[in-house]
Design a protein around this motif. Structure first.
Motif, PDB file in Angstrom:
ATOM      1  N   SER A  26      -3.125  -0.284  -5.091  1.00  0.00           N
ATOM      2  CA  SER A  26      -2.816   1.140  -4.959  1.00  0.00           C
ATOM      3  C   SER A  26      -1.814   1.594  -6.013  1.00  0.00           C
ATOM      4  CB  SER A  26      -2.261   1.437  -3.562  1.00  0.00           C
ATOM      5  OG  SER A  26      -1.021   0.776  -3.353  1.00  0.00           O
ATOM      6  N   ARG A  69     -11.427   1.906  -4.156  1.00  0.00           N
ATOM      7  CA  ARG A  69     -10.246   2.734  -3.905  1.00  0.00           C
ATOM      8  C   ARG A  69     -10.409   4.045  -4.668  1.00  0.00           C
ATOM      9  NH1 ARG A  69      -5.341   1.903  -1.978  1.00  0.00           N
ATOM     10  NH2 ARG A  69      -5.506  -0.376  -2.099  1.00  0.00           N
ATOM     11  N   THR A  70     -10.189   5.155  -3.964  1.00  0.00           N
ATOM     12  CA  THR A  70     -10.265   6.480  -4.576  1.00  0.00           C
ATOM     13  C   THR A  70      -8.937   7.192  -4.388  1.00  0.00           C
ATOM     14  OG1 THR A  70     -12.650   6.654  -4.155  1.00  0.00           O
ATOM     15  CG2 THR A  70     -11.459   8.699  -4.591  1.00  0.00           C
ATOM     16  N   ASP A  86      -4.935   8.771  -0.947  1.00  0.00           N
ATOM     17  CA  ASP A  86      -5.393   7.431  -1.316  1.00  0.00           C
ATOM     18  C   ASP A  86      -6.316   6.912  -0.215  1.00  0.00           C
ATOM     19  OD1 ASP A  86      -5.663   4.643  -1.776  1.00  0.00           O
ATOM     20  OD2 ASP A  86      -3.788   4.619  -2.891  1.00  0.00           O
ATOM     21  N   LYS A  87      -7.583   6.659  -0.566  1.00  0.00           N
ATOM     22  CA  LYS A  87      -8.548   6.170   0.410  1.00  0.00           C
ATOM     23  C   LYS A  87      -9.125   4.844  -0.059  1.00  0.00           C
ATOM     24  CE  LYS A  87     -10.048  10.619   2.324  1.00  0.00           C
ATOM     25  NZ  LYS A  87     -11.220  11.508   2.592  1.00  0.00           N
ATOM     26  N   LEU A  88      -9.197   3.898   0.870  1.00  0.00           N
ATOM     27  CA  LEU A  88      -9.757   2.587   0.586  1.00  0.00           C
ATOM     28  C   LEU A  88     -11.041   2.442   1.383  1.00  0.00           C
ATOM     29  CD1 LEU A  88      -9.093   0.030  -1.055  1.00  0.00           C
ATOM     30  CD2 LEU A  88      -7.995  -0.882   1.009  1.00  0.00           C
ATOM     31  N   GLU A 145       0.852  -1.181   0.000  1.00  0.00           N
ATOM     32  CA  GLU A 145       0.000   0.000   0.000  1.00  0.00           C
ATOM     33  C   GLU A 145       0.892   1.236   0.000  1.00  0.00           C
ATOM     34  OE1 GLU A 145      -3.447   0.483   0.088  1.00  0.00           O
ATOM     35  OE2 GLU A 145      -3.558  -1.619  -0.497  1.00  0.00           O
ATOM     36  N   GLN A 205     -14.192  -3.490  -1.854  1.00  0.00           N
ATOM     37  CA  GLN A 205     -13.631  -2.227  -1.410  1.00  0.00           C
ATOM     38  C   GLN A 205     -13.334  -1.326  -2.609  1.00  0.00           C
ATOM     39  OE1 GLN A 205     -10.549  -4.209   1.260  1.00  0.00           O
ATOM     40  NE2 GLN A 205     -10.966  -2.327   2.404  1.00  0.00           N
ATOM     41  N   THR A 231      -3.556   2.047  -9.518  1.00  0.00           N
ATOM     42  CA  THR A 231      -4.542   3.131  -9.475  1.00  0.00           C
ATOM     43  C   THR A 231      -3.852   4.490  -9.362  1.00  0.00           C
ATOM     44  OG1 THR A 231      -6.006   1.580  -8.311  1.00  0.00           O
ATOM     45  CG2 THR A 231      -6.663   3.905  -8.366  1.00  0.00           C
ATOM     46  N   GLN A 232      -2.863   4.578  -8.479  1.00  0.00           N
ATOM     47  CA  GLN A 232      -2.147   5.836  -8.324  1.00  0.00           C
ATOM     48  C   GLN A 232      -1.360   6.208  -9.579  1.00  0.00           C
ATOM     49  OE1 GLN A 232       0.238   6.227  -4.814  1.00  0.00           O
ATOM     50  NE2 GLN A 232      -1.345   5.441  -3.436  1.00  0.00           N
ATOM     51  N   VAL A 254      -9.677  -6.094  -3.956  1.00  0.00           N
ATOM     52  CA  VAL A 254      -9.124  -4.796  -3.566  1.00  0.00           C
ATOM     53  C   VAL A 254      -8.328  -4.220  -4.732  1.00  0.00           C
ATOM     54  CG1 VAL A 254      -7.647  -3.556  -1.945  1.00  0.00           C
ATOM     55  CG2 VAL A 254      -8.984  -5.522  -1.160  1.00  0.00           C
ATOM     56  N   SER A 299     -11.613   6.746  -9.103  1.00  0.00           N
ATOM     57  CA  SER A 299     -12.167   5.742  -8.205  1.00  0.00           C
ATOM     58  C   SER A 299     -12.419   4.439  -8.950  1.00  0.00           C
ATOM     59  CB  SER A 299     -13.486   6.251  -7.591  1.00  0.00           C
ATOM     60  OG  SER A 299     -14.043   5.287  -6.729  1.00  0.00           O
TER      61      SER A 299
END
Length: 280
Positions: free
Chosen positions: A260, A230-231, A217-219, A200, A228, A263-264, A257, A248
């Protein structure tokens, strides 16, 4: 003889009096030697210059089309018209397109739902006698940084290379971030209980993205029947404009999940393309 002496003194007295009056007039401005017409309470110096940007681009068209498509895979059943509408985006309602604009995209497939939005805010200082547009924009940026619970950059006491003027702090994971994820180069599973779980990366301040930037980064909370989400939200400042990219990913199968790192990385690529768009 006495009369001649008196007559010789009188002209000298008159001349001395004239010189005294002239000297008093020249020094009546406080001894500066020049007249002064400044008003009490005025501040010397020119007002702060306006920001670099006087308008904003159209957000739906400013976002890199190829990167948007990579972030929003389309369902196979979409018609060409629906596919075109998906990637065209929907502009946010705006009462002043030169101050605040935004655009949103949505993509749904049988396995996941993805949401993407970009927003531009042009900051203007209404007191340029004390604050420039750039300084005001930095105040707005620092306010968002504080809301994300990330530390504000601390000026370096030692000289910085290349005349950068400040040193951004190293990435700071959020409290929910695992100890194994202190950097992008960490080996997946090296310090975690699950060898297959990717690290993460967490929320942190970003370097080399505009004038200053951070990533949040929010899960979402896991549920028995819900996966879950992830945004990832990236906020960066370029001169007097604040740019926000929010991405998101919501998987359909429970227990899934979104990673990260991936997505990032996609959100950062789009943010970097927007930096280049503003630098054109």
């Amino acid at each position: 003889m006495q009369r001649k002496s008196v007559r010789g003194v009188l002209p000298g007295i008159v001349m001395l009096a004239a010189l005294t009056v002239g000297l008093t007039a020249c020094t009546d401005d406080g001894g500066s030697g020049t007249p002064s017409d400044s008003k009490p309470g005025t501040k010397p110096g020119a007002p702060a210059q306006p920001g670099k940007y006087r308008s904003l681009p159209m957000p739906c068209k400013a976002a890199d089309a190829k990167k948007v498509k990579a972030m929003l895979p389309a369902a196979e059943a979409l018609t060409p018209e629906a596919l075109e509408a998906q990637y065209a985006g929907v502009a946010d309602a705006s009462y002043d397109a030169d101050r605040r604009v935004g655009c949103r995209w949505t993509a749904q497939t049988p396995t996941e739902t993805r949401l993407l939005s970009v927003g531009f805010e042009r900051v203007v200082s209404y007191d340029r006698a004390t604050t420039s547009d750039d300084d005001k924009a930095r105040q707005v940026y620092l306010g968002q940084l504080t809301k994300a619970h990330l530390p504000a950059p601390v000026p370096s006491a030692s000289p910085t290379p290349s005349g950068s003027g400040s040193t951004a702090p190293s990435p700071t994971p959020t409290p929910s971030t695992s100890a194994a994820a202190t950097g992008a180069g960490a080996t997946p599973g090296a310090s975690s209980g699950s060898p297959s779980a990717p690290p993460e990366l967490g929320s942190r301040v970003l370097e080399e993205l505009g004038n200053e930037a951070f990533l949040e980064d929010k899960l979402g909370t896991a549920g028995a029947t819900a996966a879950q989400a992830r945004t990832v939200r990236i906020v960066f400042r370029t001169s007097n404009v604040i740019v926000t990219v929010e991405y998101s990913v919501q998987p359909a199968p429970p227990g899934t999940v979104p990673p990260s790192g991936e997505t990032q990385d996609r959100a950062r690529q789009l943010a970097q393309a927007l930096v280049e768009r503003f630098n054109e």
